[in-house]
Write a protein that holds these residues in place. Structure first.
Motif, PDB file in Angstrom:
ATOM      1  N   ASN A 140     -23.096 -31.111  -4.573  1.00  0.00           N
ATOM      2  CA  ASN A 140     -23.270 -31.241  -6.014  1.00  0.00           C
ATOM      3  C   ASN A 140     -22.556 -30.108  -6.760  1.00  0.00           C
ATOM      4  OD1 ASN A 140     -24.297 -32.312  -8.386  1.00  0.00           O
ATOM      5  ND2 ASN A 140     -26.292 -31.372  -8.156  1.00  0.00           N
ATOM      6  N   ILE A 141     -22.698 -28.897  -6.270  1.00  0.00           N
ATOM      7  CA  ILE A 141     -22.040 -27.735  -6.872  1.00  0.00           C
ATOM      8  C   ILE A 141     -20.523 -27.876  -6.763  1.00  0.00           C
ATOM      9  CG2 ILE A 141     -21.672 -25.241  -6.584  1.00  0.00           C
ATOM     10  CD1 ILE A 141     -24.701 -25.139  -5.747  1.00  0.00           C
ATOM     11  N   LEU A 142     -20.049 -28.317  -5.617  1.00  0.00           N
ATOM     12  CA  LEU A 142     -18.616 -28.515  -5.411  1.00  0.00           C
ATOM     13  C   LEU A 142     -18.064 -29.566  -6.370  1.00  0.00           C
ATOM     14  CD1 LEU A 142     -16.094 -27.843  -3.715  1.00  0.00           C
ATOM     15  CD2 LEU A 142     -16.794 -29.662  -2.157  1.00  0.00           C
ATOM     16  N   VAL A 143     -18.762 -30.689  -6.500  1.00  0.00           N
ATOM     17  CA  VAL A 143     -18.311 -31.756  -7.407  1.00  0.00           C
ATOM     18  C   VAL A 143     -18.310 -31.261  -8.856  1.00  0.00           C
ATOM     19  CG1 VAL A 143     -18.863 -34.058  -8.314  1.00  0.00           C
ATOM     20  CG2 VAL A 143     -18.982 -33.633  -5.855  1.00  0.00           C
ATOM     21  N   ALA A 144     -19.332 -30.492  -9.241  1.00  0.00           N
ATOM     22  CA  ALA A 144     -19.391 -29.948 -10.604  1.00  0.00           C
ATOM     23  C   ALA A 144     -18.203 -29.022 -10.872  1.00  0.00           C
ATOM     24  CB  ALA A 144     -20.711 -29.211 -10.817  1.00  0.00           C
ATOM     25  N   ALA A 145     -17.873 -28.178  -9.904  1.00  0.00           N
ATOM     26  CA  ALA A 145     -16.737 -27.263 -10.065  1.00  0.00           C
ATOM     27  C   ALA A 145     -15.416 -28.030 -10.120  1.00  0.00           C
ATOM     28  CB  ALA A 145     -16.720 -26.235  -8.935  1.00  0.00           C
ATOM     29  N   VAL A 146     -15.267 -29.043  -9.280  1.00  0.00           N
ATOM     30  CA  VAL A 146     -14.041 -29.862  -9.292  1.00  0.00           C
ATOM     31  C   VAL A 146     -13.890 -30.562 -10.639  1.00  0.00           C
ATOM     32  CG1 VAL A 146     -12.958 -31.923  -8.307  1.00  0.00           C
ATOM     33  CG2 VAL A 146     -13.872 -30.166  -6.794  1.00  0.00           C
ATOM     34  N   ALA A 147     -14.989 -31.113 -11.155  1.00  0.00           N
ATOM     35  CA  ALA A 147     -14.935 -31.808 -12.446  1.00  0.00           C
ATOM     36  C   ALA A 147     -14.530 -30.851 -13.564  1.00  0.00           C
ATOM     37  CB  ALA A 147     -16.287 -32.456 -12.748  1.00  0.00           C
ATOM     38  N   ALA A 148     -15.112 -29.660 -13.580  1.00  0.00           N
ATOM     39  CA  ALA A 148     -14.775 -28.679 -14.610  1.00  0.00           C
ATOM     40  C   ALA A 148     -13.328 -28.212 -14.472  1.00  0.00           C
ATOM     41  CB  ALA A 148     -15.731 -27.492 -14.531  1.00  0.00           C
ATOM     42  N   PHE A 149     -12.877 -28.034 -13.238  1.00  0.00           N
ATOM     43  CA  PHE A 149     -11.497 -27.613 -12.989  1.00  0.00           C
ATOM     44  C   PHE A 149     -10.521 -28.695 -13.472  1.00  0.00           C
ATOM     45  CE2 PHE A 149      -7.776 -26.605 -10.375  1.00  0.00           C
ATOM     46  CZ  PHE A 149      -7.717 -25.224 -10.500  1.00  0.00           C
ATOM     47  N   ALA A 150     -10.852 -29.955 -13.199  1.00  0.00           N
ATOM     48  CA  ALA A 150      -9.993 -31.073 -13.622  1.00  0.00           C
ATOM     49  C   ALA A 150      -9.921 -31.158 -15.145  1.00  0.00           C
ATOM     50  CB  ALA A 150     -10.512 -32.380 -13.032  1.00  0.00           C
ATOM     51  N   VAL A 151     -11.058 -30.987 -15.806  1.00  0.00           N
ATOM     52  CA  VAL A 151     -11.074 -30.999 -17.265  1.00  0.00           C
ATOM     53  C   VAL A 151     -10.216 -29.846 -17.801  1.00  0.00           C
ATOM     54  CG1 VAL A 151     -12.571 -30.564 -19.267  1.00  0.00           C
ATOM     55  CG2 VAL A 151     -13.256 -32.209 -17.530  1.00  0.00           C
ATOM     56  N   GLY A 152     -10.275 -28.714 -17.124  1.00  0.00           N
ATOM     57  CA  GLY A 152      -9.472 -27.564 -17.530  1.00  0.00           C
ATOM     58  C   GLY A 152      -7.981 -27.827 -17.424  1.00  0.00           C
ATOM     59  N   SER A 153      -7.583 -28.554 -16.392  1.00  0.00           N
ATOM     60  CA  SER A 153      -6.153 -28.836 -16.252  1.00  0.00           C
ATOM     61  C   SER A 153      -5.667 -29.700 -17.412  1.00  0.00           C
ATOM     62  CB  SER A 153      -5.854 -29.479 -14.897  1.00  0.00           C
ATOM     63  OG  SER A 153      -6.390 -30.767 -14.818  1.00  0.00           O
ATOM     64  N   VAL A 154      -6.464 -30.675 -17.810  1.00  0.00           N
ATOM     65  CA  VAL A 154      -6.082 -31.526 -18.949  1.00  0.00           C
ATOM     66  C   VAL A 154      -6.127 -30.717 -20.245  1.00  0.00           C
ATOM     67  CG1 VAL A 154      -6.726 -33.559 -20.306  1.00  0.00           C
ATOM     68  CG2 VAL A 154      -6.852 -33.641 -17.807  1.00  0.00           C
ATOM     69  N   TRP A 155      -7.192 -29.938 -20.429  1.00  0.00           N
ATOM     70  CA  TRP A 155      -7.373 -29.132 -21.650  1.00  0.00           C
ATOM     71  C   TRP A 155      -6.182 -28.205 -21.876  1.00  0.00           C
ATOM     72  CZ3 TRP A 155     -11.052 -29.017 -25.464  1.00  0.00           C
ATOM     73  CH2 TRP A 155     -11.142 -27.876 -26.242  1.00  0.00           C
ATOM     74  N   TYR A 156      -5.818 -27.469 -20.830  1.00  0.00           N
ATOM     75  CA  TYR A 156      -4.754 -26.489 -20.991  1.00  0.00           C
ATOM     76  C   TYR A 156      -3.364 -27.120 -20.952  1.00  0.00           C
ATOM     77  CZ  TYR A 156      -8.070 -22.716 -21.223  1.00  0.00           C
ATOM     78  OH  TYR A 156      -9.081 -21.881 -21.641  1.00  0.00           O
ATOM     79  N   MET A 157      -3.209 -28.296 -20.381  1.00  0.00           N
ATOM     80  CA  MET A 157      -1.922 -28.990 -20.507  1.00  0.00           C
ATOM     81  C   MET A 157      -1.716 -29.420 -21.953  1.00  0.00           C
ATOM     82  SD  MET A 157      -1.013 -31.326 -17.208  1.00  0.00           S
ATOM     83  CE  MET A 157      -2.615 -31.841 -16.629  1.00  0.00           C
ATOM     84  N   LYS A 158      -2.766 -29.931 -22.570  1.00  0.00           N
ATOM     85  CA  LYS A 158      -2.668 -30.383 -23.964  1.00  0.00           C
ATOM     86  C   LYS A 158      -2.503 -29.205 -24.935  1.00  0.00           C
ATOM     87  CE  LYS A 158      -3.282 -34.811 -23.392  1.00  0.00           C
ATOM     88  NZ  LYS A 158      -2.187 -35.734 -23.652  1.00  0.00           N
ATOM     89  N   LEU A 159      -3.094 -28.067 -24.599  1.00  0.00           N
ATOM     90  CA  LEU A 159      -3.066 -26.909 -25.501  1.00  0.00           C
ATOM     91  C   LEU A 159      -2.186 -25.774 -24.978  1.00  0.00           C
ATOM     92  CD1 LEU A 159      -6.858 -26.888 -26.419  1.00  0.00           C
ATOM     93  CD2 LEU A 159      -4.959 -27.695 -27.830  1.00  0.00           C
TER      94      LEU A 159
END
Length: 131
Positions: free
Chosen positions: A5-24
């Motif tokens: 569960n912790i691993l999946v949460a970290a992966v999800a946050a990391f993935a959102v970060g890649s999109v966030w910082y690509m856009k910004l």
């Protein structure tokens, strides 16, 4: 199961970060003062170690959030989302603001990085409450 569960949460946050910082990417590089080469990309490129360490740090955040959630009895999706957003907005973002303020960096950088912290912690909270 908790570690997964912790691993999946970290992966999800990391993935959102890649999109966030690509856009910004452009406003973030301007606000942070990252030196750029003639091609407009960060000088020297990005070292993969930065991404690996970033993921490890997100694992630490997800692990601590999981612990706090268990101790607080947070189990519903709504409570996980709201609690995660609260962690990002009221714990992490003010610390980012404090660091940026003393470094005399533009408030725009705080908005970008604090916005990501809030979104990522909200996603983490949602995932942690999901399982």
């Amino acid at each position: 199961m908790e570690l997964l569960n912790i691993l999946v949460a970290a992966v999800a946050a990391f993935a959102v970060g890649s999109v966030w910082y690509m856009k910004l990417a452009e406003p973030w590089m301007e606000a942070s003062g990252v030196p750029r080469g003639p091609d407009g990309q960060p000088e020297g490129g990005m070292n993969p170690k930065i991404f690996a360490l970033g993921f490890v740090l997100q694992l630490i955040v997800a692990g601590m959030m999981s612990h706090v959630f268990r101790m607080s009895g947070i189990t519903s999706l709504g409570a996980g989302l709201v609690s995660g957003i609260g962690v990002g907005l009221f714990f992490i973002s003010p610390w980012i603001a404090l660091n940026n303020m003393y470094a005399m960096r533009p408030f725009k950088l705080t908005l970008i990085d604090g916005g990501y912290a809030t979104l990522a912690c909200g996603i983490m909270g949602l995932v942690l409450a999901l399982f």
